[in-house]
Motif scaffolding. Structure first.
Motif, mmCIF file in Angstrom:
data_model
loop_
_atom_site.group_PDB
_atom_site.id
_atom_site.type_symbol
_atom_site.label_atom_id
_atom_site.label_comp_id
_atom_site.label_asym_id
_atom_site.label_seq_id
_atom_site.Cartn_x
_atom_site.Cartn_y
_atom_site.Cartn_z
ATOM 1 N N LYS A 198 -5.331 7.066 8.668
ATOM 2 C CA LYS A 198 -5.442 7.609 7.310
ATOM 3 C C LYS A 198 -5.756 6.533 6.280
ATOM 4 O O LYS A 198 -6.622 6.702 5.435
ATOM 5 C CB LYS A 198 -4.145 8.324 6.933
ATOM 6 N N LEU A 199 -5.051 5.410 6.345
ATOM 7 C CA LEU A 199 -5.242 4.346 5.358
ATOM 8 C C LEU A 199 -6.353 3.377 5.735
ATOM 9 O O LEU A 199 -6.783 2.568 4.909
ATOM 10 C CB LEU A 199 -3.936 3.575 5.146
ATOM 11 N N GLN A 200 -6.777 3.421 7.007
ATOM 12 C CA GLN A 200 -7.842 2.528 7.500
ATOM 13 C C GLN A 200 -7.469 1.060 7.324
ATOM 14 O O GLN A 200 -8.279 0.242 6.915
ATOM 15 C CB GLN A 200 -9.170 2.834 6.793
ATOM 16 N N LEU A 201 -6.206 0.733 7.651
ATOM 17 C CA LEU A 201 -5.714 -0.639 7.532
ATOM 18 C C LEU A 201 -5.047 -1.053 8.831
ATOM 19 O O LEU A 201 -4.783 -0.229 9.702
ATOM 20 C CB LEU A 201 -4.719 -0.751 6.367
ATOM 21 N N GLN B 1 -8.521 9.897 -2.666
ATOM 22 C CA GLN B 1 -7.965 8.549 -2.513
ATOM 23 C C GLN B 1 -6.843 8.587 -1.477
ATOM 24 O O GLN B 1 -5.919 9.372 -1.580
ATOM 25 C CB GLN B 1 -7.440 8.058 -3.862
ATOM 26 N N ALA B 2 -6.934 7.737 -0.464
ATOM 27 C CA ALA B 2 -5.943 7.730 0.621
ATOM 28 C C ALA B 2 -4.786 6.784 0.339
ATOM 29 O O ALA B 2 -3.706 6.971 0.858
ATOM 30 C CB ALA B 2 -6.611 7.334 1.927
ATOM 31 N N ARG B 3 -5.021 5.769 -0.504
ATOM 32 C CA ARG B 3 -3.969 4.769 -0.737
ATOM 33 C C ARG B 3 -4.061 4.210 -2.150
ATOM 34 O O ARG B 3 -5.093 4.271 -2.798
ATOM 35 C CB ARG B 3 -4.091 3.640 0.277
ATOM 36 N N VAL B 4 -2.935 3.667 -2.586
ATOM 37 C CA VAL B 4 -2.819 3.009 -3.890
ATOM 38 C C VAL B 4 -2.217 1.640 -3.620
ATOM 39 O O VAL B 4 -1.293 1.513 -2.815
ATOM 40 C CB VAL B 4 -1.903 3.815 -4.835
ATOM 41 N N VAL B 5 -2.724 0.625 -4.272
ATOM 42 C CA VAL B 5 -2.176 -0.724 -4.125
ATOM 43 C C VAL B 5 -1.193 -0.957 -5.266
ATOM 44 O O VAL B 5 -1.514 -0.736 -6.434
ATOM 45 C CB VAL B 5 -3.291 -1.792 -4.147
ATOM 46 N N LEU B 6 0.011 -1.384 -4.910
ATOM 47 C CA LEU B 6 1.051 -1.682 -5.896
ATOM 48 C C LEU B 6 1.309 -3.180 -5.949
ATOM 49 O O LEU B 6 1.142 -3.880 -4.955
ATOM 50 C CB LEU B 6 2.374 -1.003 -5.517
ATOM 51 N N SER B 7 1.761 -3.641 -7.096
ATOM 52 C CA SER B 7 2.217 -5.023 -7.200
ATOM 53 C C SER B 7 3.674 -5.081 -6.747
ATOM 54 O O SER B 7 4.331 -4.046 -6.608
ATOM 55 C CB SER B 7 2.095 -5.513 -8.653
ATOM 56 N N HIS B 8 4.191 -6.263 -6.556
ATOM 57 C CA HIS B 8 5.593 -6.419 -6.161
ATOM 58 C C HIS B 8 6.519 -5.863 -7.246
ATOM 59 O O HIS B 8 7.545 -5.261 -6.944
ATOM 60 C CB HIS B 8 5.902 -7.895 -5.890
ATOM 61 N N GLU B 9 6.137 -6.067 -8.488
ATOM 62 C CA GLU B 9 6.940 -5.564 -9.601
ATOM 63 C C GLU B 9 6.928 -4.038 -9.646
ATOM 64 O O GLU B 9 7.953 -3.413 -9.922
ATOM 65 C CB GLU B 9 6.417 -6.129 -10.935
ATOM 66 N N GLU B 10 5.765 -3.443 -9.380
ATOM 67 C CA GLU B 10 5.679 -1.977 -9.377
ATOM 68 C C GLU B 10 6.518 -1.380 -8.248
ATOM 69 O O GLU B 10 7.126 -0.327 -8.424
ATOM 70 C CB GLU B 10 4.222 -1.530 -9.243
ATOM 71 N N TYR C 262 0.836 -1.191 0.000
ATOM 72 C CA TYR C 262 0.000 0.000 0.000
ATOM 73 C C TYR C 262 0.872 1.242 0.000
ATOM 74 O O TYR C 262 1.790 1.367 0.800
ATOM 75 C CB TYR C 262 -0.904 0.028 1.237
ATOM 76 N N LEU C 263 0.549 2.162 -0.873
ATOM 77 C CA LEU C 263 1.257 3.418 -1.001
ATOM 78 C C LEU C 263 0.345 4.512 -0.466
ATOM 79 O O LEU C 263 -0.800 4.626 -0.907
ATOM 80 C CB LEU C 263 1.543 3.639 -2.487
ATOM 81 N N ALA C 264 0.818 5.289 0.512
ATOM 82 C CA ALA C 264 0.016 6.374 1.067
ATOM 83 C C ALA C 264 0.007 7.543 0.093
ATOM 84 O O ALA C 264 1.062 8.030 -0.313
ATOM 85 C CB ALA C 264 0.576 6.807 2.416
ATOM 86 N N ALA C 265 -1.172 7.982 -0.293
ATOM 87 C CA ALA C 265 -1.289 9.132 -1.186
ATOM 88 C C ALA C 265 -0.964 10.402 -0.404
ATOM 89 O O ALA C 265 -1.202 10.489 0.792
ATOM 90 C CB ALA C 265 -2.708 9.208 -1.749
ATOM 91 N N GLY C 266 -0.402 11.362 -1.090
ATOM 92 C CA GLY C 266 -0.060 12.623 -0.435
ATOM 93 C C GLY C 266 1.282 12.565 0.258
ATOM 94 O O GLY C 266 2.002 11.567 0.196
ATOM 95 N N LEU D 91 4.002 2.202 2.275
ATOM 96 C CA LEU D 91 5.012 3.155 1.802
ATOM 97 C C LEU D 91 4.538 4.583 2.013
ATOM 98 O O LEU D 91 3.370 4.891 1.773
ATOM 99 C CB LEU D 91 5.275 2.969 0.304
ATOM 100 N N PHE D 92 5.467 5.448 2.404
ATOM 101 C CA PHE D 92 5.190 6.856 2.630
ATOM 102 C C PHE D 92 6.301 7.677 1.993
ATOM 103 O O PHE D 92 7.449 7.240 1.944
ATOM 104 C CB PHE D 92 5.156 7.161 4.134
ATOM 105 N N SER D 93 5.971 8.883 1.516
ATOM 106 C CA SER D 93 6.973 9.764 0.928
ATOM 107 C C SER D 93 6.732 11.189 1.386
ATOM 108 O O SER D 93 5.607 11.559 1.749
ATOM 109 C CB SER D 93 6.900 9.698 -0.598
ATOM 110 N N ASN D 94 7.793 11.999 1.330
ATOM 111 C CA ASN D 94 7.663 13.411 1.672
ATOM 112 C C ASN D 94 7.118 14.183 0.465
ATOM 113 O O ASN D 94 6.915 13.626 -0.611
ATOM 114 C CB ASN D 94 9.007 13.980 2.145
#
Length: 132
Positions: free
Chosen positions: A33-36, A85-94, A11-15, A45-48
């Protein structure tokens, strides 16, 4: 890299996230925030705001991991996110591509499935003819 199984979701945190956050702060973001559930074994995953720093949080069964990466040059290319959208789901390859510096927004997912052809639901029965 860590050996996550195919059932592990990423899961990638948006924002933007404050990169001063540690274990408890990121744990709280996952829950609120992600409700998980942070202890699910999934990867978060989180980014600045500048997208040059990244933090990763996951539970390995005995404790939480927080891993960080800071780029010396360039930025992580976050995938596009729709508003609200609070989160994005990524694959292992992504995830591997994101960490390797590949722009996920420029790529596209391909349909890796085949069209299913309808099959006659009636079974084919071979008849035996008995010689009399």
């Amino acid at each position: 890299m860590f050996g996550w199984g195919p059932a592990t979701r990423i899961y990638l945190a948006a924002g933007a996230t404050d990169m001063r956050k540690g274990f408890e702060g990121l744990y709280g973001l996952v829950r609120e925030k992600l409700q998980l559930e942070p202890l699910s074994g999934h990867v978060f995953l989180f980014s600045n705001a500048q997208r040059n720093r990244l933090k990763l949080l996951f539970w390995d069964g005995s404790g939480l991991w927080v891993c960080a990466k800071r780029l010396e040059k360039g930025r992580f290319r976050w995938p596009p996110v729709t508003s609200g959208q609070a989160r994005v789901v990524l694959s292992h390859e992504e995830l591997a591509m994101l960490l390797g510096g590949i722009d996920l927004a420029a790529g596209r997912r391909r349909a890796w499935y085949r069209k299913v052809v309808a099959v006659d639901p009636e079974p084919i029965i071979a008849e035996k003819r008995v010689a009399q």
